[in-house]
Design an enzyme around this catalytic site. Structure first.
Site, PDB file in Angstrom:
ATOM      1  N   GLN A 146      91.836  25.399  29.771  1.00 15.12           N
ATOM      2  CA  GLN A 146      92.074  26.069  30.978  1.00 15.12           C
ATOM      3  C   GLN A 146      90.994  26.681  31.582  1.00 15.12           C
ATOM      4  OE1 GLN A 146      95.117  26.853  32.415  1.00 15.12           O
ATOM      5  NE2 GLN A 146      93.861  28.209  33.843  1.00 15.12           N
ATOM      6  N   CYS A 147      90.763  25.997  32.952  1.00 17.57           N
ATOM      7  CA  CYS A 147      89.632  26.616  33.456  1.00 17.57           C
ATOM      8  C   CYS A 147      89.954  27.591  34.724  1.00 17.57           C
ATOM      9  CB  CYS A 147      88.988  25.351  34.180  1.00 17.57           C
ATOM     10  SG  CYS A 147      88.217  24.266  32.909  1.00 17.57           S
ATOM     11  N   PRO A 274      98.425  30.087  27.680  1.00 22.79           N
ATOM     12  CA  PRO A 274      98.602  31.475  28.291  1.00 22.79           C
ATOM     13  C   PRO A 274      99.317  31.520  29.626  1.00 22.79           C
ATOM     14  CG  PRO A 274      96.412  30.670  28.634  1.00 22.79           C
ATOM     15  CD  PRO A 274      97.018  29.666  27.733  1.00 22.79           C
ATOM     16  N   GLY A 277     102.801  27.415  33.573  1.00 23.97           N
ATOM     17  CA  GLY A 277     102.183  25.920  34.059  1.00 23.97           C
ATOM     18  C   GLY A 277     100.785  26.154  34.732  1.00 23.97           C
ATOM     19  N   MET A 278     100.201  25.040  34.494  1.00 22.37           N
ATOM     20  CA  MET A 278      98.755  25.154  35.216  1.00 22.37           C
ATOM     21  C   MET A 278      98.765  23.676  35.873  1.00 22.37           C
ATOM     22  SD  MET A 278      95.867  26.328  36.213  1.00 22.37           S
ATOM     23  CE  MET A 278      94.824  25.157  37.253  1.00 22.37           C
ATOM     24  N   GLU A 279      98.438  23.709  37.211  1.00 23.71           N
ATOM     25  CA  GLU A 279      98.460  22.482  37.998  1.00 23.71           C
ATOM     26  C   GLU A 279      97.455  21.287  38.027  1.00 23.71           C
ATOM     27  OE1 GLU A 279      98.053  25.719  39.193  1.00 23.71           O
ATOM     28  OE2 GLU A 279      96.855  25.672  40.773  1.00 23.71           O
ATOM     29  N   HIS A 303     107.150  24.065  41.082  1.00 24.77           N
ATOM     30  CA  HIS A 303     105.766  24.969  41.546  1.00 24.77           C
ATOM     31  C   HIS A 303     104.729  24.293  41.187  1.00 24.77           C
ATOM     32  CE1 HIS A 303     103.778  28.821  42.100  1.00 24.77           C
ATOM     33  NE2 HIS A 303     102.733  28.008  41.356  1.00 24.77           N
ATOM     34  N   GLU A 304     104.606  23.634  40.232  1.00 21.14           N
ATOM     35  CA  GLU A 304     103.169  23.042  39.683  1.00 21.14           C
ATOM     36  C   GLU A 304     103.142  21.819  40.421  1.00 21.14           C
ATOM     37  OE1 GLU A 304     101.324  25.087  38.309  1.00 21.14           O
ATOM     38  OE2 GLU A 304     102.910  26.213  37.639  1.00 21.14           O
ATOM     39  N   HIS A 307     101.672  22.416  43.690  1.00 18.05           N
ATOM     40  CA  HIS A 307     100.144  22.582  43.910  1.00 18.05           C
ATOM     41  C   HIS A 307      99.606  21.275  44.203  1.00 18.05           C
ATOM     42  CE1 HIS A 307      99.236  26.574  43.052  1.00 18.05           C
ATOM     43  NE2 HIS A 307     100.014  26.677  42.077  1.00 18.05           N
ATOM     44  N   GLU A 326      98.674  30.048  46.056  1.00 23.52           N
ATOM     45  CA  GLU A 326      99.854  30.297  45.259  1.00 23.52           C
ATOM     46  C   GLU A 326     100.870  30.720  46.364  1.00 23.52           C
ATOM     47  OE1 GLU A 326     100.270  29.702  42.410  1.00 23.52           O
ATOM     48  OE2 GLU A 326      98.363  29.531  41.661  1.00 23.52           O
ATOM     49  N   ASP A 386      90.235  36.976  37.069  1.00 22.71           N
ATOM     50  CA  ASP A 386      91.279  37.233  35.898  1.00 22.71           C
ATOM     51  C   ASP A 386      91.863  38.797  36.206  1.00 22.71           C
ATOM     52  OD1 ASP A 386      91.346  34.678  35.001  1.00 22.71           O
ATOM     53  OD2 ASP A 386      90.086  35.080  33.313  1.00 22.71           O
ATOM     54  N   TYR A 394     101.167  35.543  45.063  1.00 27.22           N
ATOM     55  CA  TYR A 394     102.452  34.639  45.099  1.00 27.22           C
ATOM     56  C   TYR A 394     103.514  35.258  46.013  1.00 27.22           C
ATOM     57  CZ  TYR A 394     100.747  32.861  40.535  1.00 27.22           C
ATOM     58  OH  TYR A 394      99.911  32.417  39.755  1.00 27.22           O
ATOM     59  N   ARG A 582     102.170  33.100  26.524  1.00 23.99           N
ATOM     60  CA  ARG A 582     102.358  33.118  27.906  1.00 23.99           C
ATOM     61  C   ARG A 582     102.295  34.481  28.387  1.00 23.99           C
ATOM     62  NH1 ARG A 582     107.402  30.840  31.425  1.00 23.99           N
ATOM     63  NH2 ARG A 582     106.288  31.348  33.695  1.00 23.99           N
ATOM     64  N   MET A 583     101.006  34.702  29.242  1.00 29.10           N
ATOM     65  CA  MET A 583     100.425  36.181  29.434  1.00 29.10           C
ATOM     66  C   MET A 583     101.461  36.876  30.309  1.00 29.10           C
ATOM     67  SD  MET A 583      96.604  36.296  30.082  1.00 29.10           S
ATOM     68  CE  MET A 583      96.415  34.780  31.137  1.00 29.10           C
ATOM     69  N   LYS A 584     102.385  36.324  31.187  1.00 26.28           N
ATOM     70  CA  LYS A 584     103.306  36.781  31.876  1.00 26.28           C
ATOM     71  C   LYS A 584     104.546  37.548  31.118  1.00 26.28           C
ATOM     72  CE  LYS A 584     107.034  35.527  35.127  1.00 26.28           C
ATOM     73  NZ  LYS A 584     107.994  34.531  35.718  1.00 26.28           N
TER      74      LYS A 584
HETATM   75  N1  BES Z   1      97.740  28.042  38.814  1.00 27.11           N
HETATM   76  C1  BES Z   1      98.654  29.033  38.424  1.00 27.11           C
HETATM   77  C2  BES Z   1      98.394  29.545  37.133  1.00 27.11           C
HETATM   78  C3  BES Z   1      96.862  30.415  36.870  1.00 27.11           C
HETATM   79  C4  BES Z   1      96.686  31.324  37.956  1.00 27.11           C
HETATM   80  C5  BES Z   1      95.944  30.152  35.822  1.00 27.11           C
HETATM   81  C6  BES Z   1      95.742  31.868  37.791  1.00 27.11           C
HETATM   82  C7  BES Z   1      95.056  30.976  36.062  1.00 27.11           C
HETATM   83  C8  BES Z   1      94.604  31.751  36.813  1.00 27.11           C
HETATM   84  C9  BES Z   1      99.946  28.314  38.134  1.00 27.11           C
HETATM   85  O1  BES Z   1     100.349  27.358  39.135  1.00 27.11           O
HETATM   86  C10 BES Z   1     100.836  29.472  37.927  1.00 27.11           C
HETATM   87  O2  BES Z   1     101.136  30.077  38.831  1.00 27.11           O
HETATM   88  N2  BES Z   1     101.841  29.402  36.972  1.00 27.11           N
HETATM   89  C11 BES Z   1     103.176  30.385  37.164  1.00 27.11           C
HETATM   90  C12 BES Z   1     104.188  29.749  37.338  1.00 27.11           C
HETATM   91  C13 BES Z   1     104.946  29.834  38.420  1.00 27.11           C
HETATM   92  C14 BES Z   1     106.269  29.191  38.574  1.00 27.11           C
HETATM   93  C15 BES Z   1     104.553  31.093  39.261  1.00 27.11           C
HETATM   94  C16 BES Z   1     102.888  30.967  35.646  1.00 27.11           C
HETATM   95  O3  BES Z   1     101.799  30.678  34.777  1.00 27.11           O
HETATM   96  O4  BES Z   1     103.570  31.738  35.343  1.00 27.11           O
HETATM   97 ZN    ZN Z   2     100.833  28.322  41.020  1.00 28.45          ZN
END
Ligand code: BES
Ligand code: ZN
Length: 625
Positions: A146-147, A274, A277-279, A303-304, A307, A326, A386, A394, A582-584
């Site tokens: 995960q970069c 974490p 999704g990651m695009e 969403h992904e 991207h 975003e 981060d 977003y 998943r951090m969210k």
């Molecule tokens: N690119 C992001 C994930 C991300 C952001 C990873 C910043 C590392 C640093 C990805 O597209 C994203 O926004 N994922 C969301 C889901 C989305 C439906 C809002 C997520 O992970 O919750």
């Molecule tokens: Zn995104």
């Protein structure tokens, strides 16, 4: 809240702005190709790597060094055009940005090949290594990267900035099946059986480099799409995504322009992934929390996928302008959902998003609120991208675009701007000022241009761009699909004060609701008006915890339950935090638990430390401190 405009850009600065989150001298070079060779050492949990850059200095008289980003890498040898370079230096580590790798560079503007042999180390922040026991199938170990935002530098030495793009060839040598962010090419004769070769023809930034390896199987989910996962869950993953993926791609193609990347695949990762999704190009990485059996999380795929235009083709030049990735992506995601499920669902998404934005800004401590609730953030003080990450880019970003869409005359007027913008910056990186200038440029040149320019002049750009807090305009979303949720929540919120008979409520109250609607209902319930008994009664009637396989619903339930001090739920929340990475969900979950039972929060974290991804571990550690 302060409404002063700080950080407004001096007019003279050149676009796109410099990226403050890289230590490299990327502006002095032009990169035309990257080959990344990675050999997985499962026993040592490191990658032995070799990276080859085809590179050219822009101005030989100005450039005597090539400076790359690295983080926790062991550099073994460097060659320029096959000649060994001995006197390179690796600087002392900066805690946020890692170590500069400085390589003496010849005074030439001819293309040269720079080859670096290196290895990752145990401290690598871009990789998570899982033991067989931590996987679903228990058969093989698993590895994924995960970069984003600035972890590519711990995977390979690079210009770790979204301002630099390169086509790639990835060669991954692993005993297990591997994927990378490109399209696989057929093995050539004599190639080792353990090698997977993947090519990314479209130039991409370093943060989109991705690999995964493990016991991976794949199944089709559309004419140009496969889902990859561990074998035991492959059918469930296929079922989750096969109904929507191609429809989403076609909807997006109508809104922007045809999909450039040939294939669109999804890799469903182990639960410690974490993000939602990651695009990663050609292969979105996704959390297994999407696999709920009811196809209720497919907006994450929309969403992904979005991207593929916003972010992956047209890219923010630095993480200060992250909203360009975003905010645009959320805008496109909701346009896709609107095209497929109807405009009311676009508005429903916008309503829950507005609520998330309010909650997110409210929950920020005052200093981070001042810094990170602006659309354009200031990272020049060496802050970690981060740490700046939040819902703001977003949802504030989405709201700016939604506001512009309506201000300019609605979808029929706004829509032709979308392909114009995405074509203009296709394969480029830009800042917010170039976005704004392009908006003016496009609308000044359509029929009735003066009117449009007058409308754009009426936008309070400085407040949108630089003022902390909620957007300056409160939008008018169509709340048709949310009204029942609000009304039902109001009735529950009044139960205790009006001594309402609970038997008035029946499970049919929420029959047929989408998980977004249940989420809106739960968000509206207030722990300050509901007793813990009423909260439990509500759960008994609607079976929120019993039937919810949906982490979006479950996490909202825990917010309510903990705030209403339903003590029986604390242990269950701790269990939930042991199953998702998943951090969210993890970060707010720990914050809730910490408020009511700090010891349980701490013990749960310690117990799961190894389960979490290094980024998640670091963030929760900060949150709990
Ligand atoms: N690119 C992001 C994930 C991300 C952001 C990873 C910043 C590392 C640093 C990805 O597209 C994203 O926004 N994922 C969301 C889901 C989305 C439906 C809002 C997520 O992970 O919750
Ligand atoms: Zn995104």
């Amino acid at each position: 809240m302060s409404s002063t405009v700080v950080n407004a850009r001096a007019a003279a600065v050149v676009s796109p702005e410099a990226d403050p989150s890289t230590l490299s001298n990327y502006r002095e070079f032009q990169l035309s190709h990257t080959t990344l060779n990675l050999k997985v050492s499962w026993s040592q949990k490191i990658l032995d790597g070799k990276v080859d850059f085809i590179i050219r200095a822009r101005d030989a008289s100005q450039t005597s060094q090539l400076i790359l980003d690295t983080s926790y890498l062991k550099i073994k040898s460097i060659k320029i055009d096959d000649r060994p370079v001995a006197n390179y230096t690796l600087s002392e580590r900066d805690t946020v940005f890692g170590s500069k790798l400085s390589i003496p560079y010849p005074a030439t503007t001819k293309e040269s090949q720079v080859s670096i042999e290196y290895a990752t180390t145990k401290a690598c922040t871009a990789l998570q290594w899982l033991e067989p026991a931590q996987t679903e199938g228990k058969q093989a170990p698993y590895l994924f990267s995960q970069c984003q935002a600035i972890h590519a530098r711990s995977l390979f030495p690079c210009f770790d900035t979204p301002s630099v793009k390169s086509p790639y060839k990835f060669i991954v040598d692993s005993e297990h099946a591997s994927v990378a962010s490109g399209n696989p090419i057929e093995p050539i004769e004599g190639q080792s059986l353990t090698e997977t070769v993947t090519v990314q023809e479209i130039p991409i930034p370093s943060y989109l480099v991705a690999i995964a390896s493990g016991d991976l199987a794949k199944a089709p989910i559309g004419p140009r799409s496969h889902v990859y996962s561990e074998p035991p869950s492959l059918n469930a993953c296929q079922h989750e995504f096969c109904a929507d993926t191609e429809g989403f791609i076609q909807a997006a193609e109508k809104i922007v322009f045809p999909y450039d990347w040939k294939t669109y695949n999804v890799l469903v990762l182990p639960p410690s992934f974490p993000y939602g999704g990651m695009e990663n190009p050609n292969i979105t990485f996704a959390t297994p929390t999407l696999i709920s059996g009811d196809r209720q999380n497919v907006a994450v795929i929309a969403h992904e996928l979005a991207h593929s235009w916003s972010g992956n083709l047209v890219t923010n030049c630095s993480w200060e302008h992250f909203w360009l990735n975003e905010g645009w992506c959320v805008y496109l995601e909701r346009r896709i959902i609107g095209a497929v499920h109807g405009e009311l669902h676009r508005h429903l998404g916008a309503i829950i998003g507005w609520h998330d934005l309010e909650e997110s800004i409210k929950s920020m401590p005052p200093t981070s609120r001042d810094a990170y609730s602006r659309l354009i953030v200031d990272l020049k003080d060496s802050s970690d991208p981060d740490d700046a990450f939040s819902t703001v880019p977003y949802e504030k970003g989405f709201n700016l675009l939604f506001y512009l869409e309506n201000l300019l005359g609605g979808k029929p007027v706004f829509d032709p701007f979308i392909p114009y913008y995405f074509s203009k910056y296709r394969t480029k990186s830009l800042d917010s000022y170039e976005f704004k200038a392009t908006l003016y440029e496009y609308f000044a040149n359509v029929e009735g241009g003066e009117n449009f320019v007058a409308k754009l002049d009426s936008v309070d750009w400085d407040t949108w761009f630089y003022t902390p807090g909620m957007p300056p305009i409160t939008p008018n979303f169509d709340s048709t699909l949310a009204d029942n949720c609000f009304a039902l929540a109001d009735r529950w919120n009044a139960v205790d004060s009006t001594k309402t008979d609970i038997s008035e409520f029946v499970s049919a109250d929420i029959e047929g609701w989408t998980s977004t609607q249940i989420g809106i209902f739960l968000d509206k319930l207030s722990a300050s008006s509901m007793s813990s008994a009423t909260v439990l009664a509500m759960n008994d009637i609607y079976h929120i915890t019993k039937s919810a396989t949906n982490a979006e619903v479950i996490s909202r339930w825990y917010r309510l339950a903990v705030e209403a001090r339903v003590e029986s739920q604390y242990e269950l929340l701790a269990e939930f935090l042991s199953t998702v990475g998943r951090m969210k969900f993890v970060r707010p979950g720990y914050r809730l638990l910490k408020d009511v039972d700090a010891k349980l929060a701490k013990n749960t974290f310690e117990k799961n430390r190894d389960f979490y991804h290094p980024i998640c571990r670091a963030m929760v550690e900060k949150d709990l401190a």
